[in-house]
Write a protein that holds these residues in place. Structure first.
Motif, mmCIF file in Angstrom:
data_model
loop_
_atom_site.group_PDB
_atom_site.id
_atom_site.type_symbol
_atom_site.label_atom_id
_atom_site.label_comp_id
_atom_site.label_asym_id
_atom_site.label_seq_id
_atom_site.Cartn_x
_atom_site.Cartn_y
_atom_site.Cartn_z
ATOM 1 N N GLY A 1 35.982 -1.335 8.517
ATOM 2 C CA GLY A 1 36.864 -1.808 7.451
ATOM 3 C C GLY A 1 36.557 -3.226 7.056
ATOM 4 O O GLY A 1 36.675 -4.129 7.885
ATOM 5 N N PHE A 2 36.183 -3.412 5.790
ATOM 6 C CA PHE A 2 35.899 -4.763 5.294
ATOM 7 C C PHE A 2 36.992 -5.216 4.338
ATOM 8 O O PHE A 2 37.710 -4.394 3.770
ATOM 9 N N SER A 3 37.116 -6.527 4.195
ATOM 10 C CA SER A 3 37.912 -7.079 3.098
ATOM 11 C C SER A 3 36.986 -7.852 2.177
ATOM 12 O O SER A 3 36.033 -8.484 2.633
ATOM 13 N N VAL A 4 37.273 -7.759 0.891
ATOM 14 C CA VAL A 4 36.548 -8.551 -0.096
ATOM 15 C C VAL A 4 37.317 -9.854 -0.302
ATOM 16 O O VAL A 4 38.542 -9.837 -0.425
ATOM 17 N N VAL A 5 36.609 -10.973 -0.325
ATOM 18 C CA VAL A 5 37.214 -12.257 -0.687
ATOM 19 C C VAL A 5 36.528 -12.728 -1.965
ATOM 20 O O VAL A 5 35.327 -12.991 -1.969
ATOM 21 N N THR A 6 37.304 -12.781 -3.034
ATOM 22 C CA THR A 6 36.724 -13.061 -4.344
ATOM 23 C C THR A 6 37.389 -14.262 -5.001
ATOM 24 O O THR A 6 38.132 -15.001 -4.336
ATOM 25 N N THR A 7 37.115 -14.450 -6.275
ATOM 26 C CA THR A 7 37.575 -15.655 -6.970
ATOM 27 C C THR A 7 38.999 -15.495 -7.520
ATOM 28 O O THR A 7 39.960 -15.830 -6.839
ATOM 29 N N LEU A 8 39.120 -14.908 -8.707
ATOM 30 C CA LEU A 8 40.435 -14.853 -9.355
ATOM 31 C C LEU A 8 41.143 -13.522 -9.114
ATOM 32 O O LEU A 8 40.526 -12.466 -9.151
ATOM 33 N N GLU A 9 42.433 -13.602 -8.919
ATOM 34 C CA GLU A 9 43.283 -12.423 -8.789
ATOM 35 C C GLU A 9 43.002 -11.382 -9.874
ATOM 36 O O GLU A 9 42.989 -10.181 -9.601
ATOM 37 N N ARG A 10 42.773 -11.843 -11.073
ATOM 38 C CA ARG A 10 42.635 -10.895 -12.176
ATOM 39 C C ARG A 10 41.388 -10.024 -12.074
ATOM 40 O O ARG A 10 41.271 -9.041 -12.795
ATOM 41 N N THR A 11 40.467 -10.393 -11.196
ATOM 42 C CA THR A 11 39.268 -9.570 -11.052
ATOM 43 C C THR A 11 39.368 -8.598 -9.871
ATOM 44 O O THR A 11 38.451 -7.805 -9.644
ATOM 45 N N CYS A 12 40.464 -8.653 -9.144
ATOM 46 C CA CYS A 12 40.578 -7.770 -7.969
ATOM 47 C C CYS A 12 40.534 -6.285 -8.353
ATOM 48 O O CYS A 12 39.963 -5.461 -7.637
ATOM 49 N N GLY A 13 41.141 -5.968 -9.489
ATOM 50 C CA GLY A 13 41.122 -4.579 -9.931
ATOM 51 C C GLY A 13 39.698 -4.072 -10.154
ATOM 52 O O GLY A 13 39.398 -2.905 -9.883
ATOM 53 N N ILE A 14 38.846 -4.945 -10.648
ATOM 54 C CA ILE A 14 37.445 -4.551 -10.854
ATOM 55 C C ILE A 14 36.795 -4.209 -9.515
ATOM 56 O O ILE A 14 36.087 -3.200 -9.395
ATOM 57 N N ALA A 15 37.047 -5.017 -8.505
ATOM 58 C CA ALA A 15 36.465 -4.743 -7.181
ATOM 59 C C ALA A 15 36.979 -3.430 -6.609
ATOM 60 O O ALA A 15 36.215 -2.637 -6.058
ATOM 61 N N TRP A 16 38.269 -3.175 -6.762
ATOM 62 C CA TRP A 16 38.817 -1.899 -6.282
ATOM 63 C C TRP A 16 38.172 -0.727 -7.015
ATOM 64 O O TRP A 16 37.873 0.310 -6.426
ATOM 65 N N HIS A 17 37.995 -0.900 -8.313
ATOM 66 C CA HIS A 17 37.397 0.179 -9.092
ATOM 67 C C HIS A 17 35.980 0.474 -8.602
ATOM 68 O O HIS A 17 35.585 1.640 -8.458
ATOM 69 N N LEU A 18 35.224 -0.571 -8.309
ATOM 70 C CA LEU A 18 33.863 -0.360 -7.803
ATOM 71 C C LEU A 18 33.894 0.308 -6.437
ATOM 72 O O LEU A 18 33.104 1.219 -6.151
ATOM 73 N N ALA A 19 34.794 -0.155 -5.580
ATOM 74 C CA ALA A 19 34.890 0.452 -4.248
ATOM 75 C C ALA A 19 35.101 1.962 -4.387
ATOM 76 O O ALA A 19 34.480 2.764 -3.681
ATOM 77 N N GLU A 20 35.936 2.335 -5.318
ATOM 78 C CA GLU A 20 36.158 3.762 -5.529
ATOM 79 C C GLU A 20 34.936 4.456 -6.103
ATOM 80 O O GLU A 20 34.527 5.517 -5.622
ATOM 81 N N ALA A 21 34.332 3.850 -7.104
ATOM 82 C CA ALA A 21 33.184 4.493 -7.754
ATOM 83 C C ALA A 21 32.032 4.699 -6.770
ATOM 84 O O ALA A 21 31.274 5.653 -6.876
ATOM 85 N N TYR A 22 31.879 3.810 -5.817
ATOM 86 C CA TYR A 22 30.786 3.915 -4.842
ATOM 87 C C TYR A 22 31.182 4.739 -3.615
ATOM 88 O O TYR A 22 30.393 4.877 -2.679
ATOM 89 N N GLY A 23 32.398 5.210 -3.564
ATOM 90 C CA GLY A 23 32.838 5.970 -2.401
ATOM 91 C C GLY A 23 33.239 5.066 -1.239
ATOM 92 O O GLY A 23 33.446 5.542 -0.121
ATOM 93 N N MET A 24 33.382 3.792 -1.505
ATOM 94 C CA MET A 24 33.616 2.838 -0.418
ATOM 95 C C MET A 24 35.091 2.484 -0.221
ATOM 96 O O MET A 24 35.428 1.641 0.593
ATOM 97 N N ARG A 25 35.963 3.158 -0.995
ATOM 98 C CA ARG A 25 37.383 2.812 -0.916
ATOM 99 C C ARG A 25 37.920 2.958 0.509
ATOM 100 O O ARG A 25 38.751 2.184 0.960
ATOM 101 N N ARG A 26 37.454 3.968 1.216
ATOM 102 C CA ARG A 26 37.979 4.200 2.570
ATOM 103 C C ARG A 26 37.595 3.090 3.537
ATOM 104 O O ARG A 26 38.182 2.977 4.613
ATOM 105 N N PHE A 27 36.593 2.323 3.193
ATOM 106 C CA PHE A 27 36.184 1.216 4.069
ATOM 107 C C PHE A 27 36.795 -0.118 3.644
ATOM 108 O O PHE A 27 36.691 -1.094 4.360
ATOM 109 N N CYS A 28 37.404 -0.137 2.469
ATOM 110 C CA CYS A 28 37.893 -1.406 1.915
ATOM 111 C C CYS A 28 39.358 -1.616 2.291
ATOM 112 O O CYS A 28 40.243 -0.936 1.775
#
Lengths: 244, 244, 244, 244, 244, 244
Positions: free
Chosen positions: B110-137
């Motif tokens: 299980g990893f956590s992403v540490v990113t810049t602005l709150e408003r971009t968090c949704g983009i990271a979640w969307h990618l995690a899902e698209a790559y099949g990585m949601r279960r690890f995030c």
């Protein structure tokens, strides 16, 4: 109420057809403005085309904001640039795949999409998932028609599409058909009559959804991910996009 | 082997930093070319910025193809234009979010992403899902830093990021940290040392993945959704994009 | 860098073949050690075989740790004992199903697995899900070959596999083929050439992934679920396993 | 009817406790045989321990088959070797995590698991997913007790577990508690009385499920993935396992 | 122990058949009471029928509570009113689809449902999802039999069902068959013998599950969503339902 | 166009409030008929209440069909009887939870539901999943208000709801609020103004969606699961329901 329909490709014959279909369902007080952007691809049949249709879409949104447009429809079944457009617009922005799939989920338990080229089926599946509509989507079917075949008078397009719809009814047990291209909007009624099944064209549904949201006072929320973009320098050919 | 790293924003100080990090891990025979496009936003912090970074990315891919580039890295954590780029390139194209998330899934649970602005968090979640990585995030965490804060000498950025990483370790029980911005690439080693946890920077992972795929003779399959785009007219400012 | 490849079955002809394939892609400074355990089944074709291959794998990891091995590949498509091995090893451990599926997801939108016996298809599906790769997996196809048929000179195995790959291309519209058995590693290139599609052998991909992770300084995180096992008494035949 | 309960660790005090709990719920005609294997770890607290408990489990299944056992319970919350055991046994085989989670889903809408060590929580989540029970699992909570602490007379284990159960009730709004270790079987009734909530011990539930399946004439289907393993040579220390 | 089996339709020949099957598997001390409600449809073949069977079911639960019933089975494959019934009953309430699907998941890796009318297949899929059993459900197959055809002596029902079961074995590679109608309960054994596959009838499984839960002291948790309904006025024809 | 709004509980003060809100957004030519059934519970706060509201709903649909109603809204946030109603009606039938969640997904990336009693939260989650809206639903929050508290002049309901909405904004980072009870319809505008966030009342959205579908000529498809129910005998108190 003024609704702007953006056909993201530059083929104006399609734009006019889309505008016509939209006007047939718009409420009495609704003004429909249908446009193609000043830049971009003649048709959208790949991720590449889709990505390069977005600057033109955003340019049209910017113009629309200056013209007091109340809401927008993005009239390409890949719903290109939807989230970016929502960040920039005051009013609601609806994609035609989004609109059609949502409607299908409210009037049945399983739809099939009938679209143009096999290579775009993945895009439709991706949207179905992103909108939460995957559970309602029985199958995405391609006719192996090019988008612009739909603009050729005398083409076999109608017959080919109807044949694929019949397969969807028989093999997928679909209880509605979602047309997978804005260029099919004018065929919707005829196919429905011929096949006796709900046939859903996203253009007309999206117009009604935008009208509904505007009347309800609902527009993209600006508190979160979809807030207005931060102002910043843009360079080169895209310099003008720094001014929202 | 020639690998081109495209920093999709136009801030060359970040491009150089990214290139430096890439060269530190590249194999002896690998040439790293790090560029920013000739057009587009100075930083990418919204769907709007992201969409408008894509023409510049595709322009760089086109140039890369003419220069016999073997593979590409898209060095922005939103992986903008990834599928469009894959259609156009002969060799593999890897996004840094994609690379980092895949790597994290192979060295932990299980990893956590540490990113810049709150408003971009949704983009990271969307990618995690698209790559099949949601279960690890486990979680996507924002530092509320602007991307360009990372380019300011003497900024608090390092401290703020480390603080958020500590929260990820404690609250999310993450067993690795994925850095959510290419501009953090140079901080990766120091944070890892300070915190005693795997810290993953997508730029360096993506370089190794592209190297690996090229050596294995694997590039984007051209049989399906990601075949070369069909040739067609493009108009206006984007006219040149019709020539692939 | 020293990478140990563990073929979890005891058939050394397969082990040698796997070692050969691995060496063909390893970087100049990489030493490949390919072994079969001293105990266990001659081939792995059930949950039972798989479970009983794990003590041998863990024994080889323990030896590898004493020999300063930098990373490991588990070369059976069921990825047996992967998490247990990760707990015990300092360096990264990659399974060949894991490696192949991840790679397929980066160079296409949908792969099919072509494996040996129908009865093992469920194992492949389970792994696809566990790795987040289910969305990329179009289908798992069995050839109804026994694993050791692949070791028989003059067998029909190659033809049978190619036939099944063709079905995957036609029926599943797969844009790559993942070979579902380490014993197929030597056929990868020939099948790819014959069919004109990406064919992915997990052994070679896993070698490159381990090399990459080692070079990036990334190994299994020891902060969470995958920390070293607690020391404790083991009894009976397995007594020696109490010493990690 | 003869049901064999296999405690996969070698701590016989726990085995006896488990046997006692099982006998309290068994039907009049049911004979309960509770055993620990002749080999393996003293407790199971990692993927490593779990993997190495499986040979002993399979050995006990083999003996059970010779003894005309009608069905089996695997009495460790990680359900180690469940699928391998099903391949080998004629009658049904049920894991205690499986049994407890299924039962919880039939008497409520959301359970929390209360288990021993944090590092095993991932295993419980994985099982919840594999069994389709993830949607019913509110949270997996660790007490940071070692498994063998549960065997110490006078330990604080009961208090610590009750405290964590209370948190599950308050914070997770769980409507039942699943005990995450076979060693907690004897505490089930007392905790339920103290807290006024359904507390589910997998050992007793599994016994009733095996009894039910046996009476209904249902055992693992041998037509597919779970058919008897193919006979083949096994070597080294595991040589005897080639004889099923 | 007293178990009440509610056949939610009003066809008593079916009710008697169901009661007979239940008694064949009930434990010596278990009293089986099989009833049809005093109101509702003669058979259940739509959402409409299902919804209108629920008042009768709840009425029977209320009577059962007055009669000290220990647990209930809802004997229609749509499991109508299951959650409402759980709110009202002290003891456990199990639906036959629920029971059958859970059992199938414990003795195999993939079942197919063979049911009556195509139009009810969606209901079965919905239940599979709600119970977490979707991953085990290969397919839901309709025989296009009406429910009451099963009550006609001399009908072809048995042959038609067996034919569909064979298709499930061949095409779906199912390792068990779940019978999708309580009216098929009496055919279960014969089909299993004829086809050599596990055939699961939910009525008998549900009886054993209720027996098991009652003996374990487990009933619907009353701490959360399934607490007793709040008392309140009911009006019109349903006035009596205000008294729980 | 005639739209019938069915408040499934028998509290007419709420019915009138709902009708008023509906009329405020209806198009000029739309006639709104708001009714409560002649039978059923005074409020809906459990699965039991919900199940027993359905006969009354279906009775009102039947009457509506005789009155040439064009479409229906089911105005209770549990959307009771939605599929049964769709089978019976010619025109479209929309539930208010369905309408509100769909709308929220088109104007934002994450909504929270604010509803009455904790015990109904599970129902809202279930609907979110059934409609594909789970990915957009950040959280379901209860105010611990009874439904009829909303009908008490001078109650604290408004304050309590606003407080919970604030928590949703702060803790869930919701970008819109979905009101979880038809009885809150009249508060929607005021809460939105006070909090500066999109607040969505399902009653008004559902009215616009029904209007849209009717105008587009779209009604529940009768080819599949939602075809008209088969005619059959109904008995007892529900005898009249056999006549559709």
């Amino acid at each position: 109420m003024k609704i702007k329909i953006i056909n993201p490709n530059t083929t104006w014959s399609m734009t006019e057809k889309i505008g016509l279909c939209a006007r047939q369902v718009a409420a009495p007080g609704t003004e429909i403005v249908a446009v193609s952007p000043a830049m971009g691809p003649a048709s959208i049949e790949s991720h590449y085309d889709e990505a390069l249709s977005v600057p033109g879409i955003l340019d049209e949104i910017r113009r629309g904001e200056a013209d007091d447009v109340d809401g927008y429809v993005i009239a390409c079944f890949g719903d290109p640039g939807l989230h970016a457009a929502r960040e920039v617009a005051r009013g609601p922005v609806i994609g035609i795949a989004e609109a059609a799939m949502h409607a299908a989920s409210m009037i049945g338990t399983g739809f099939s999409v009938v679209t143009t080229l096999e290579r775009t089926c993945g895009i439709a599946w991706h949207l179905a998932e992103a909108y939460g509509m995957r559970r309602f989507c029985r199958r995405v079917r391609a006719c192996e028609l090019n988008v612009l075949d739909l603009e050729q008078p005398g083409s076999d397009a109608y017959r080919i599409i109807v044949t694929e719809c019949r397969r969807a009814m028989r093999e997928d047990k679909a209880d509605s058909i979602v047309l997978g291209c804005a260029g099919m909007a004018d065929l919707c009624k005829a196919i429905g009559r011929e096949l006796g099944i709900n046939v859903i064209d996203g253009v007309t549904v999206a117009v009604k959804m935008v009208e509904s949201l505007v009347q309800l006072g609902l527009a993209t929320g600006k508190r979160g991910d979809l807030a207005y973009p931060l102002p910043k320098p843009y360079s080169g050919m895209l310099e003008n996009f720094s001014r929202l």
